[in-house]
Scaffold this motif. Structure first.
Motif, PDB file in Angstrom:
ATOM      1  N   LEU A 152      93.345   1.551  59.043  1.00 60.19           N
ATOM      2  CA  LEU A 152      92.261   1.121  59.930  1.00 60.19           C
ATOM      3  C   LEU A 152      91.915   2.184  60.973  1.00 60.19           C
ATOM      4  O   LEU A 152      90.762   2.345  61.352  1.00 60.19           O
ATOM      5  CB  LEU A 152      92.630  -0.191  60.627  1.00 60.19           C
ATOM      6  N   GLY A 153      92.924   2.916  61.432  1.00 58.73           N
ATOM      7  CA  GLY A 153      92.694   3.925  62.459  1.00 58.73           C
ATOM      8  C   GLY A 153      92.189   5.258  61.939  1.00 58.73           C
ATOM      9  O   GLY A 153      91.812   6.131  62.722  1.00 58.73           O
ATOM     10  N   TRP A 154      92.150   5.420  60.634  1.00 59.88           N
ATOM     11  CA  TRP A 154      91.754   6.695  60.046  1.00 59.88           C
ATOM     12  C   TRP A 154      90.360   7.134  60.486  1.00 59.88           C
ATOM     13  O   TRP A 154      90.088   8.314  60.642  1.00 59.88           O
ATOM     14  CB  TRP A 154      91.847   6.622  58.529  1.00 59.88           C
ATOM     15  N   ARG A 155      89.463   6.188  60.757  1.00 60.91           N
ATOM     16  CA  ARG A 155      88.093   6.555  61.136  1.00 60.91           C
ATOM     17  C   ARG A 155      88.062   7.392  62.408  1.00 60.91           C
ATOM     18  O   ARG A 155      87.184   8.222  62.592  1.00 60.91           O
ATOM     19  CB  ARG A 155      87.221   5.313  61.274  1.00 60.91           C
ATOM     20  N   HIS A 156      89.043   7.190  63.306  1.00 63.33           N
ATOM     21  CA  HIS A 156      89.112   7.999  64.524  1.00 63.33           C
ATOM     22  C   HIS A 156      89.428   9.458  64.182  1.00 63.33           C
ATOM     23  O   HIS A 156      88.948  10.376  64.835  1.00 63.33           O
ATOM     24  CB  HIS A 156      90.184   7.477  65.479  1.00 63.33           C
ATOM     25  N   LEU A 157      90.238   9.668  63.177  1.00 60.79           N
ATOM     26  CA  LEU A 157      90.615  11.020  62.788  1.00 60.79           C
ATOM     27  C   LEU A 157      89.559  11.675  61.905  1.00 60.79           C
ATOM     28  O   LEU A 157      89.300  12.865  62.034  1.00 60.79           O
ATOM     29  CB  LEU A 157      91.954  11.002  62.048  1.00 60.79           C
ATOM     30  N   ALA A 158      88.970  10.903  61.018  1.00 62.03           N
ATOM     31  CA  ALA A 158      88.027  11.463  60.046  1.00 62.03           C
ATOM     32  C   ALA A 158      86.809  12.097  60.714  1.00 62.03           C
ATOM     33  O   ALA A 158      86.297  13.107  60.240  1.00 62.03           O
ATOM     34  CB  ALA A 158      87.587  10.379  59.058  1.00 62.03           C
ATOM     35  N   GLY A 159      86.358  11.545  61.826  1.00 57.22           N
ATOM     36  CA  GLY A 159      85.179  12.081  62.490  1.00 57.22           C
ATOM     37  C   GLY A 159      85.486  13.049  63.624  1.00 57.22           C
ATOM     38  O   GLY A 159      84.583  13.581  64.255  1.00 57.22           O
ATOM     39  N   ALA A 160      86.762  13.314  63.868  1.00 61.62           N
ATOM     40  CA  ALA A 160      87.146  14.181  64.986  1.00 61.62           C
ATOM     41  C   ALA A 160      86.809  15.636  64.700  1.00 61.62           C
ATOM     42  O   ALA A 160      86.890  16.097  63.562  1.00 61.62           O
ATOM     43  CB  ALA A 160      88.634  14.034  65.264  1.00 61.62           C
ATOM     44  N   ARG A 161      86.418  16.326  65.734  1.00 55.48           N
ATOM     45  CA  ARG A 161      86.126  17.759  65.659  1.00 55.48           C
ATOM     46  C   ARG A 161      86.929  18.470  66.743  1.00 55.48           C
ATOM     47  O   ARG A 161      87.199  17.904  67.793  1.00 55.48           O
ATOM     48  CB  ARG A 161      84.631  18.021  65.859  1.00 55.48           C
ATOM     49  N   PRO A 162      87.278  19.723  66.523  1.00 55.99           N
ATOM     50  CA  PRO A 162      88.057  20.460  67.521  1.00 55.99           C
ATOM     51  C   PRO A 162      87.347  20.504  68.879  1.00 55.99           C
ATOM     52  O   PRO A 162      86.122  20.609  68.944  1.00 55.99           O
ATOM     53  CB  PRO A 162      88.162  21.871  66.932  1.00 55.99           C
ATOM     54  N   ASN A 163      88.132  20.419  69.941  1.00 51.33           N
ATOM     55  CA  ASN A 163      87.581  20.504  71.292  1.00 51.33           C
ATOM     56  C   ASN A 163      87.968  21.840  71.914  1.00 51.33           C
ATOM     57  O   ASN A 163      88.581  22.696  71.261  1.00 51.33           O
ATOM     58  CB  ASN A 163      88.033  19.309  72.128  1.00 51.33           C
ATOM     59  N   ALA A 164      87.625  22.031  73.180  1.00 47.59           N
ATOM     60  CA  ALA A 164      87.883  23.304  73.857  1.00 47.59           C
ATOM     61  C   ALA A 164      89.376  23.646  73.879  1.00 47.59           C
ATOM     62  O   ALA A 164      89.748  24.815  73.719  1.00 47.59           O
ATOM     63  CB  ALA A 164      87.328  23.257  75.276  1.00 47.59           C
ATOM     64  N   GLY A 165      90.233  22.644  74.053  1.00 46.77           N
ATOM     65  CA  GLY A 165      91.674  22.898  74.038  1.00 46.77           C
ATOM     66  C   GLY A 165      92.155  23.394  72.693  1.00 46.77           C
ATOM     67  O   GLY A 165      92.948  24.339  72.601  1.00 46.77           O
ATOM     68  N   HIS A 166      91.676  22.771  71.622  1.00 48.68           N
ATOM     69  CA  HIS A 166      92.032  23.219  70.272  1.00 48.68           C
ATOM     70  C   HIS A 166      91.554  24.646  70.043  1.00 48.68           C
ATOM     71  O   HIS A 166      92.273  25.476  69.479  1.00 48.68           O
ATOM     72  CB  HIS A 166      91.398  22.311  69.211  1.00 48.68           C
ATOM     73  N   ARG A 167      90.313  24.914  70.467  1.00 51.21           N
ATOM     74  CA  ARG A 167      89.760  26.259  70.266  1.00 51.21           C
ATOM     75  C   ARG A 167      90.546  27.298  71.072  1.00 51.21           C
ATOM     76  O   ARG A 167      90.745  28.425  70.607  1.00 51.21           O
ATOM     77  CB  ARG A 167      88.278  26.283  70.611  1.00 51.21           C
ATOM     78  N   ALA A 168      91.014  26.930  72.261  1.00 52.47           N
ATOM     79  CA  ALA A 168      91.802  27.865  73.069  1.00 52.47           C
ATOM     80  C   ALA A 168      93.129  28.195  72.382  1.00 52.47           C
ATOM     81  O   ALA A 168      93.533  29.361  72.329  1.00 52.47           O
ATOM     82  CB  ALA A 168      92.048  27.266  74.462  1.00 52.47           C
ATOM     83  N   VAL A 169      93.794  27.187  71.828  1.00 51.45           N
ATOM     84  CA  VAL A 169      95.056  27.427  71.122  1.00 51.45           C
ATOM     85  C   VAL A 169      94.800  28.286  69.870  1.00 51.45           C
ATOM     86  O   VAL A 169      95.542  29.214  69.575  1.00 51.45           O
ATOM     87  CB  VAL A 169      95.754  26.093  70.755  1.00 51.45           C
ATOM     88  N   ALA A 170      93.719  27.997  69.149  1.00 51.87           N
ATOM     89  CA  ALA A 170      93.383  28.786  67.964  1.00 51.87           C
ATOM     90  C   ALA A 170      93.079  30.240  68.347  1.00 51.87           C
ATOM     91  O   ALA A 170      93.465  31.165  67.622  1.00 51.87           O
ATOM     92  CB  ALA A 170      92.179  28.167  67.245  1.00 51.87           C
ATOM     93  N   GLU A 171      92.423  30.432  69.471  1.00 51.13           N
ATOM     94  CA  GLU A 171      92.127  31.792  69.929  1.00 51.13           C
ATOM     95  C   GLU A 171      93.413  32.535  70.300  1.00 51.13           C
ATOM     96  O   GLU A 171      93.561  33.720  69.999  1.00 51.13           O
ATOM     97  CB  GLU A 171      91.157  31.761  71.110  1.00 51.13           C
ATOM     98  N   LEU A 172      94.336  31.849  70.947  1.00 51.41           N
ATOM     99  CA  LEU A 172      95.624  32.474  71.247  1.00 51.41           C
ATOM    100  C   LEU A 172      96.326  32.891  69.964  1.00 51.41           C
ATOM    101  O   LEU A 172      96.896  33.991  69.875  1.00 51.41           O
ATOM    102  CB  LEU A 172      96.514  31.513  72.045  1.00 51.41           C
ATOM    103  N   GLN A 173      96.274  32.032  68.950  1.00 50.88           N
ATOM    104  CA  GLN A 173      96.893  32.362  67.663  1.00 50.88           C
ATOM    105  C   GLN A 173      96.181  33.542  67.026  1.00 50.88           C
ATOM    106  O   GLN A 173      96.821  34.459  66.493  1.00 50.88           O
ATOM    107  CB  GLN A 173      96.855  31.159  66.730  1.00 50.88           C
ATOM    108  N   ARG A 174      94.850  33.561  67.083  1.00 48.37           N
ATOM    109  CA  ARG A 174      94.089  34.658  66.484  1.00 48.37           C
ATOM    110  C   ARG A 174      94.463  35.992  67.131  1.00 48.37           C
ATOM    111  O   ARG A 174      94.555  37.006  66.470  1.00 48.37           O
ATOM    112  CB  ARG A 174      92.584  34.396  66.651  1.00 48.37           C
ATOM    113  N   ARG A 175      94.698  35.953  68.422  1.00 49.25           N
ATOM    114  CA  ARG A 175      95.039  37.183  69.158  1.00 49.25           C
ATOM    115  C   ARG A 175      96.495  37.603  68.980  1.00 49.25           C
ATOM    116  O   ARG A 175      96.904  38.653  69.457  1.00 49.25           O
ATOM    117  CB  ARG A 175      94.769  36.992  70.653  1.00 49.25           C
ATOM    118  N   GLY A 176      97.256  36.761  68.279  1.00 52.53           N
ATOM    119  CA  GLY A 176      98.653  37.103  68.023  1.00 52.53           C
ATOM    120  C   GLY A 176      99.545  36.831  69.191  1.00 52.53           C
ATOM    121  O   GLY A 176     100.629  37.335  69.310  1.00 52.53           O
TER     122      GLY A 176
END
Length: 106
Positions: free
Chosen positions: A82-106
């Protein structure tokens, strides 16, 4: 004056020296980012402890409950379905993008 009001009026601390120390500390790339569920709340994924969590009726199921009862596992998977709909429509936010950028930069 309340402590919160005093903090709002206080000048921002100079963190440049501390940022250099942090940059030197993590320069080799051996870093792990540990975050809580709150990192994803902005993306529409509810958490259990934040503002959206306080209004929820169900509490998280413990590992012991999950492994100790077939009925509990069935209830868990039904709630997850029942809760899957919350996850299925989720998109990355600024916090996710910041962590991904840190990973990209090594």
């Amino acid at each position: 004056m309340t402590q919160a009001a005093a903090q709002e009026r206080a000048p921002a601390p100079d963190v440049s020296g501390r940022l250099e120390v942090l940059a030197d500390y993590v320069a080799d790339g051996d870093v792990v980012v540990l975050s809580g569920a709150g990192l994803s709340t902005e993306s529409g994924i509810p958490d259990y402890r934040g503002e959206t969590g306080r209004r929820r009726r169900a509490t998280p199921m413990t590992y012991q409950t999950f492994t100790g009862s077939a009925e509990a596992r069935q209830r868990y998977w039904a709630r997850s379905f029942l809760g899957w709909r919350h996850l299925a429509g989720a998109r990355p936010n600024a916090g996710h993008r910041a962590v991904a950028e840190l990973q990209r930069r090594g």
